[in-house]
Design a protein around this motif. Sequence first.
Motif, PDB file in Angstrom:
ATOM      1  N   PRO A 400     -21.158  -1.247 -10.399  1.00 11.42           N
ATOM      2  CA  PRO A 400     -19.746  -1.382  -9.777  1.00 11.42           C
ATOM      3  C   PRO A 400     -19.660  -1.277  -8.298  1.00 11.42           C
ATOM      4  N   VAL A 401     -20.576  -0.720  -7.530  1.00  8.29           N
ATOM      5  CA  VAL A 401     -20.280  -0.120  -6.235  1.00  8.29           C
ATOM      6  C   VAL A 401     -20.485  -1.322  -5.203  1.00  8.29           C
ATOM      7  N   HIS A 402     -19.784  -1.875  -4.547  1.00  9.18           N
ATOM      8  CA  HIS A 402     -19.957  -2.933  -3.624  1.00  9.18           C
ATOM      9  C   HIS A 402     -19.317  -2.387  -2.092  1.00  9.18           C
ATOM     10  N   VAL A 403     -20.271  -2.217  -1.297  1.00  8.94           N
ATOM     11  CA  VAL A 403     -20.029  -1.481  -0.223  1.00  8.94           C
ATOM     12  C   VAL A 403     -19.724  -2.665   1.000  1.00  8.94           C
ATOM     13  N   LYS A 404     -18.339  -2.213   1.789  1.00 11.87           N
ATOM     14  CA  LYS A 404     -18.148  -3.278   2.401  1.00 11.87           C
ATOM     15  C   LYS A 404     -17.094  -2.353   3.635  1.00 11.87           C
ATOM     16  N   ALA A 405     -17.417  -2.807   4.646  1.00 14.30           N
ATOM     17  CA  ALA A 405     -16.433  -2.208   6.086  1.00 14.30           C
ATOM     18  C   ALA A 405     -15.553  -3.437   6.063  1.00 14.30           C
ATOM     19  N   ALA A 406     -14.431  -3.350   5.676  1.00 12.80           N
ATOM     20  CA  ALA A 406     -13.395  -4.631   5.823  1.00 12.80           C
ATOM     21  C   ALA A 406     -12.778  -4.404   7.128  1.00 12.80           C
ATOM     22  N   ARG A 407     -12.065  -5.686   7.545  1.00 10.08           N
ATOM     23  CA  ARG A 407     -11.263  -5.706   8.631  1.00 10.08           C
ATOM     24  C   ARG A 407     -11.663  -5.126   9.982  1.00 10.08           C
ATOM     25  N   ARG A 408     -12.681  -5.564  10.239  1.00  9.83           N
ATOM     26  CA  ARG A 408     -13.286  -4.608  11.374  1.00  9.83           C
ATOM     27  C   ARG A 408     -13.129  -5.595  12.508  1.00  9.83           C
ATOM     28  N   ASP A 409     -13.067  -5.196  14.003  1.00  9.87           N
ATOM     29  CA  ASP A 409     -12.964  -5.999  14.953  1.00  9.87           C
ATOM     30  C   ASP A 409     -14.159  -7.090  14.789  1.00  9.87           C
ATOM     31  N   ALA A 410     -14.208  -8.241  15.311  1.00 15.20           N
ATOM     32  CA  ALA A 410     -15.305  -9.098  14.977  1.00 15.20           C
ATOM     33  C   ALA A 410     -16.670  -8.647  15.862  1.00 15.20           C
ATOM     34  N   ALA A 411     -16.186  -8.362  17.000  1.00 17.12           N
ATOM     35  CA  ALA A 411     -17.400  -7.815  17.933  1.00 17.12           C
ATOM     36  C   ALA A 411     -17.984  -6.718  17.376  1.00 17.12           C
TER      37      ALA A 411
END
Length: 456
Positions: A400-411
């Motif tokens: 169930p765990v899907h780790v993501k850092a969303a909506r970050r600056d592209a660089a």
Amino acid sequence: MSTGVERPVGGVGEPRRLHPLTPPARGWVVIAACLGVVVHNVNSGWATPSRLMIGLAVVVPLAFGYGYVSWWFTTFRIEGDDLRLDSGVLFRRTRHVRLSRLQAVDIVRPLAARLFGLAELQLQVAGGDKAEASLSYLAEADAQKLRAELLARAAGVHPDVGEAPEQALVSVPLSAVVGSVLLSVGTWAALAPSVAVVVLAFALHAPAFVFGSVPLFLAAWQFTAGRVIRNFDFTVARSPDGLRLRHGLLEQRHQTVPPGRVQAVRIVQPWLWRLRGWVRVEINVAGYGGKDTDNKETILLPVAPRAVAHGLLGQILPGVDIDAVELIPAPRRARWHDPVGWSAYAYGADTEVFVARSGRFHRILDVIPHAKVQSVRRTQGPWERRLGLATVHLDSTPGPVHVKAARRDAAEAHAMVAEQAERSRTGRREAGAERWIAPASDSSSGSASSLGEGAG
């Protein structure tokens, strides 16, 4: 009552059979199917009571007879590092389960099996998305002994080491389980259509309309009584072979979460649970492939105060203080991509773990040790490209765990991928060997006692 194990559990290479009462314990499925056929055809012209009784008198004995023949041809044995299972009446099938790849051994006691004093043993191995093998059924005492033997062999210790001792950590009271169900938006979203169907059926004087809406009632059951029944008497205990979870009213499950096999952790706090300060803890465990958030094999704690949950996480992530990890929020232009939830997006990392936060109303905090990251990838949709944003995913085993850092600056996301890849390589090099059985330290017992008191 005969145990059904022909030779001592400690024997190596000796064939053993399942319990002789296995066929009748499984036979309720045949009986339920026959009753379903009777109910479905009760109004048809050919399905007279006499014909139905004759059919049942023929089908049921034949089914039970085949069940006993199948039981006789089913054996299992331990051969070196393998558990060998032989089955099949007309077509023989042999399966080998490598004990060195064993991830978990669970004891499951369905209601029908409990009436006969039986239990099922489920074996999970690395890389699998479901139970690799199932021994159903054994006598409860034999299931406990065989489980202890398999865990000992997986750890490379003497097979007669016996059941490891345990210490209680957390016990979830029934009032908290019921309260968590009542304070869930999903509960009322599932109940509302069911209640509407019943009211409409009575208003239109059409009771048959209710039977056509069975899926709605099943969904309502899943979100209400089903959760209470699954999480009934939920207890967590610590032992040298891992955290032991026990729960269930109709189907009792005895599950062990082995040390070092937890790949990622998720702390969930639904909107209404904030009134009580409750959270739910879900985990990805190597060998378990459940993707449903209500999967009973991936729930470490169904409901508990946040402090209790963090104390329990200290047992599987020793030395990690999640609250001490500084989180970096998403850039303000992320609000054009997600006007509601953008302010909740944040991520952070220390020397041990990577942490990602999301969800403005349904709060989610994902934690993954650097050594457990299987891959790192960067994605960018069309709207994200226009806004100069990107999302970084840290992949784990199925769960169930899907780790993501969303909506970050592209660089920033581009640099994050390189940094996290290096952290993962370093973490895998420094990670110690994963062992099933290790001596419990004296220092950890004190924290366990305080955790148990806090949960009470």
